[in-house]
Design a protein around this motif. Structure first.
Motif, PDB file in Angstrom:
ATOM      1  N   GLY A  38       0.848  -1.189   0.000  1.00 53.88           N
ATOM      2  CA  GLY A  38       0.000   0.000   0.000  1.00 53.88           C
ATOM      3  C   GLY A  38       0.878   1.232   0.000  1.00 53.88           C
ATOM      4  N   GLU A  93       2.628   4.483   0.793  1.00 52.53           N
ATOM      5  CA  GLU A  93       2.809   5.145   2.087  1.00 52.53           C
ATOM      6  C   GLU A  93       4.038   6.040   2.050  1.00 52.53           C
ATOM      7  OE1 GLU A  93       3.053   1.854   4.817  1.00 52.53           O
ATOM      8  OE2 GLU A  93       4.905   1.115   3.956  1.00 52.53           O
ATOM      9  N   VAL A  94       4.097   6.926   3.018  1.00 51.93           N
ATOM     10  CA  VAL A  94       5.243   7.810   3.204  1.00 51.93           C
ATOM     11  C   VAL A  94       5.606   7.757   4.675  1.00 51.93           C
ATOM     12  CG1 VAL A  94       6.101  10.185   3.095  1.00 51.93           C
ATOM     13  CG2 VAL A  94       4.491   9.364   1.356  1.00 51.93           C
ATOM     14  N   HIS A  95       6.876   7.507   4.970  1.00 48.34           N
ATOM     15  CA  HIS A  95       7.363   7.505   6.349  1.00 48.34           C
ATOM     16  C   HIS A  95       8.349   8.647   6.534  1.00 48.34           C
ATOM     17  CE1 HIS A  95       5.749   3.520   6.917  1.00 48.34           C
ATOM     18  NE2 HIS A  95       6.545   2.990   6.004  1.00 48.34           N
ATOM     19  N   LYS A 149       7.362   8.637  -1.232  1.00 44.55           N
ATOM     20  CA  LYS A 149       6.146   7.842  -1.357  1.00 44.55           C
ATOM     21  C   LYS A 149       6.550   6.516  -1.990  1.00 44.55           C
ATOM     22  CE  LYS A 149       1.433   7.889  -3.078  1.00 44.55           C
ATOM     23  NZ  LYS A 149       0.421   8.663  -3.831  1.00 44.55           N
ATOM     24  N   ASN A 205       5.758   1.960  -2.459  1.00 49.14           N
ATOM     25  CA  ASN A 205       4.891   0.797  -2.399  1.00 49.14           C
ATOM     26  C   ASN A 205       5.692  -0.392  -2.917  1.00 49.14           C
ATOM     27  OD1 ASN A 205       2.645  -0.833  -2.096  1.00 49.14           O
ATOM     28  ND2 ASN A 205       1.453   0.121  -3.730  1.00 49.14           N
ATOM     29  N   ASN A 220       9.226   1.391  13.448  1.00 47.93           N
ATOM     30  CA  ASN A 220       7.936   1.916  13.021  1.00 47.93           C
ATOM     31  C   ASN A 220       6.748   1.199  13.662  1.00 47.93           C
ATOM     32  OD1 ASN A 220       6.518   3.760  11.167  1.00 47.93           O
ATOM     33  ND2 ASN A 220       5.821   1.881  10.178  1.00 47.93           N
ATOM     34  N   ARG A 271      -3.130  -8.189   5.289  1.00 50.66           N
ATOM     35  CA  ARG A 271      -3.074  -6.737   5.102  1.00 50.66           C
ATOM     36  C   ARG A 271      -4.283  -6.080   5.764  1.00 50.66           C
ATOM     37  NH1 ARG A 271      -3.288  -3.158  -0.430  1.00 50.66           N
ATOM     38  NH2 ARG A 271      -3.264  -1.173   0.650  1.00 50.66           N
ATOM     39  N   GLU A 288      -4.216  -3.001   8.376  1.00 48.76           N
ATOM     40  CA  GLU A 288      -4.941  -1.745   8.171  1.00 48.76           C
ATOM     41  C   GLU A 288      -5.923  -1.454   9.304  1.00 48.76           C
ATOM     42  OE1 GLU A 288      -6.519  -2.391   4.262  1.00 48.76           O
ATOM     43  OE2 GLU A 288      -4.730  -1.569   3.305  1.00 48.76           O
ATOM     44  N   ASN A 316      -4.271   0.209  14.450  1.00 48.24           N
ATOM     45  CA  ASN A 316      -3.659   1.541  14.424  1.00 48.24           C
ATOM     46  C   ASN A 316      -2.390   1.588  15.276  1.00 48.24           C
ATOM     47  OD1 ASN A 316      -3.483   4.207  13.642  1.00 48.24           O
ATOM     48  ND2 ASN A 316      -4.734   4.952  15.331  1.00 48.24           N
ATOM     49  N   HIS A 358       1.544   1.618  16.472  1.00 51.57           N
ATOM     50  CA  HIS A 358       2.795   2.259  16.071  1.00 51.57           C
ATOM     51  C   HIS A 358       3.829   1.942  17.140  1.00 51.57           C
ATOM     52  CE1 HIS A 358       1.176   4.467  12.689  1.00 51.57           C
ATOM     53  NE2 HIS A 358       0.140   4.799  13.439  1.00 51.57           N
TER      54      HIS A 358
END
Length: 130
Positions: free
Chosen positions: A42, A44-46, A83, A85, A104, A114, A118, A121, A123
């Motif tokens: 998916g 994503e940006v970290h 960004k 994937n 992370n 997956r 999702e 939540n 972290h």
């Protein structure tokens, strides 16, 4: 023994969970992943750096819109802010491992699918393996 010293290739190949956190240190985290055919992590940006290594299967790395075919033996480094994937383009599971720097995810977390990932939540909460 402190630290993590194991056969990561075997661990990655034998893993069937979407995401499984194997070891969390203060500044990095080791995670194995298995993507089903046509499944993706998916986009994503970290705000952290990430390294992927493919152990089995065929896929595609997408970094800031640039698509590159990947397969066993490939490494992908994603700099913070990009960004990205990873997509399984093959007909068998894509087995890989990833290093996050800094961590992370919550230490020891396992997401079988997956959808599970999702829906959770979670972290990194500051707790390490040791």
């Amino acid at each position: 023994m402190k630290g993590f010293v194991k056969d990561i290739e075997s661990l990655a190949i034998s893993n069937d969970a979407f995401r499984r956190v194997l070891y969390t240190a203060r500044h990095c985290q080791l995670v194995v992943m298995a993507l089903k055919p046509k499944e993706e992590i998916g986009a994503e940006v970290h705000q952290l750096d990430q390294f992927f290594r493919v152990e089995e299967g065929d896929g595609e790395a997408v970094l800031d819109g640039v698509r590159t075919a990947i397969h066993a033996g490939f490494a992908v480094i994603v700099p913070a802010g990009a960004k990205h994937n990873i997509v399984n383009t093959g007909s068998v599971p894509l087995k890989l491992y990833t290093l996050y720097a800094p961590p992370n995810h919550r230490d020891g977390v396992v997401h079988q699918t997956r959808r599970d990932a999702e829906a959770d939540n979670e972290h990194f909460d500051g707790k390490t393996t040791e």
